[in-house]
Design a protein around this motif. Sequence first.
Motif, PDB file in Angstrom:
ATOM      1  N   ASP A   1       6.859  11.286  -6.313  1.00  0.00           N
ATOM      2  CA  ASP A   1       6.451  11.350  -7.115  1.00  0.00           C
ATOM      3  C   ASP A   1       6.768   8.982  -7.122  1.00  0.00           C
ATOM      4  O   ASP A   1       7.440   8.735  -8.237  1.00  0.00           O
ATOM      5  N   THR A   2       6.513   8.761  -5.990  1.00  0.00           N
ATOM      6  CA  THR A   2       7.546   7.519  -6.139  1.00  0.00           C
ATOM      7  C   THR A   2       6.498   6.739  -5.696  1.00  0.00           C
ATOM      8  O   THR A   2       5.477   6.947  -4.594  1.00  0.00           O
ATOM      9  N   LEU A   3       6.327   4.791  -5.777  1.00  0.00           N
ATOM     10  CA  LEU A   3       5.862   4.156  -5.400  1.00  0.00           C
ATOM     11  C   LEU A   3       4.941   3.923  -3.756  1.00  0.00           C
ATOM     12  O   LEU A   3       6.656   3.575  -3.849  1.00  0.00           O
TER      13      LEU A   3
ATOM     14  N   ASP B   1      -2.215   4.856   6.574  1.00  0.00           N
ATOM     15  CA  ASP B   1      -1.152   3.824   6.524  1.00  0.00           C
ATOM     16  C   ASP B   1      -1.658   2.958   5.227  1.00  0.00           C
ATOM     17  O   ASP B   1      -0.892   1.892   5.133  1.00  0.00           O
ATOM     18  N   ASP B   2      -2.830   2.965   5.091  1.00  0.00           N
ATOM     19  CA  ASP B   2      -3.476   2.025   3.257  1.00  0.00           C
ATOM     20  C   ASP B   2      -4.037   0.838   3.641  1.00  0.00           C
ATOM     21  O   ASP B   2      -3.469   0.168   3.270  1.00  0.00           O
TER      22      ASP B   2
ATOM     23  N   VAL C   1      -0.398   3.903  -4.882  1.00  0.00           N
ATOM     24  CA  VAL C   1      -0.447   4.965  -4.217  1.00  0.00           C
ATOM     25  C   VAL C   1       0.705   5.467  -4.270  1.00  0.00           C
ATOM     26  O   VAL C   1       2.001   4.353  -4.020  1.00  0.00           O
ATOM     27  N   TYR C   2       1.087   6.585  -4.577  1.00  0.00           N
ATOM     28  CA  TYR C   2       2.785   8.041  -4.853  1.00  0.00           C
ATOM     29  C   TYR C   2       2.659   8.552  -3.650  1.00  0.00           C
ATOM     30  O   TYR C   2       1.249   9.654  -3.266  1.00  0.00           O
TER      31      TYR C   2
ATOM     32  N   LYS D   1      -0.429  12.622  -0.849  1.00  0.00           N
ATOM     33  CA  LYS D   1      -0.530  11.185  -2.179  1.00  0.00           C
ATOM     34  C   LYS D   1      -0.797  11.121  -2.796  1.00  0.00           C
ATOM     35  O   LYS D   1      -2.852  11.485  -3.257  1.00  0.00           O
ATOM     36  N   LEU D   2      -0.997  10.440  -4.094  1.00  0.00           N
ATOM     37  CA  LEU D   2      -1.783   9.920  -5.151  1.00  0.00           C
ATOM     38  C   LEU D   2      -1.984   8.834  -5.592  1.00  0.00           C
ATOM     39  O   LEU D   2      -1.464   7.622  -5.576  1.00  0.00           O
ATOM     40  N   TYR D   3      -3.602   8.087  -5.854  1.00  0.00           N
ATOM     41  CA  TYR D   3      -4.357   7.136  -5.688  1.00  0.00           C
ATOM     42  C   TYR D   3      -4.753   7.100  -6.987  1.00  0.00           C
ATOM     43  O   TYR D   3      -5.451   7.752  -7.550  1.00  0.00           O
TER      44      TYR D   3
END
Length: 249
Positions: A172-174, A211-212, A166-167, A155-157
Motif C-alpha cells: 500500500d505504498t505510492l 509501467d504507467d 497509483v499504489y 496495483k490500485l488506481y
Amino acid sequence: DSLITTLTGHTGEVRCLIMDDGKLYSGSSDSTIKVWDCSTDTLIKTLTGHTSAVYCLTISDGKLYSGSQDNSIMVWNCSNHELITTLGVPEEHDEEGEYEGHTEDVNCLTINDGKLYSGSGDETIKVWDCSTNKLITTLTEHTGTVYRLLIHGGKLYSRADNVIKVYDCSDDTLITTLEDHTHYIGCLEIHDGKLYTGSWDRTINVYDCSDDSLITTLRGHTRWVVDLTFQNGKLYSKQEDGAIYIWQL
C-alpha cells in the motif's frame, strides 16, 4: 429487445448496482439497499441501517460492503442479508482512542487479496482487513475527494480531481502520480493492460499499466468526457452533452 419488467420500490435515486449469485443489489439515496431475485425479478429484502444515501457496493467472499454519505461502511452477510458490522461508526475508536473511520462520505469501494479499499470525500483511502474488519492503514496522498478506485496487476488506481495515484497493493505504498490532464478526470477504466482516463479537458489519455507511462492522448471531444466502455475492439466514450464517440483500438 423488449422491456421485461421494471423494479420499483426505492423512494430515492438509485446510486449503485451490483449482481452476485443470482441476486441484484441496489443502493439508493433513500438510505436503503434492496435485494432482488434475478430469476423472478421480485424483491427479497430491504436492508436498512444507513442514515444517508448509499453511494457504492462491492461483494467478496459472501459479504456485501456498502459505502454511504453517512461516512460509514456496512458489512452484510449475503446468505441471510443480516448486518455483520459497521466500519467507521463515530463511537468506534482504536486502542489509542483515535477515531479510525472516514470523516466524509464514502464514494467508492474495491477489494483485493483480502483487503477492502474505501475512497472518501475526506481525501483519503482507507485499507481494511476483510477477515478482521480492522483498519490496516490510511493513504493520505490525495488532495481532493476520492471518487473512483480500480485494481489491476497488483496495483490500485485512484481518481481525485485531475490526478490519478497509483499504489502497490502488496504494501500500500505510492508508486507514482499521473497528472497529465489539465482538468477534472470524469472516468477511468482498464482494458487489455491499458488505463484509459476521460477528462473535462476533453481528452482521453491512454497509459501502459505495466509501467504507467502515457502511450497516447485521444483528442476530438468537444465537451467533458464522462464515461468510457469497451466492446469488440472499440472504445466508446460519452461526453457531457450525451454524444458518444467511437474509437478503433
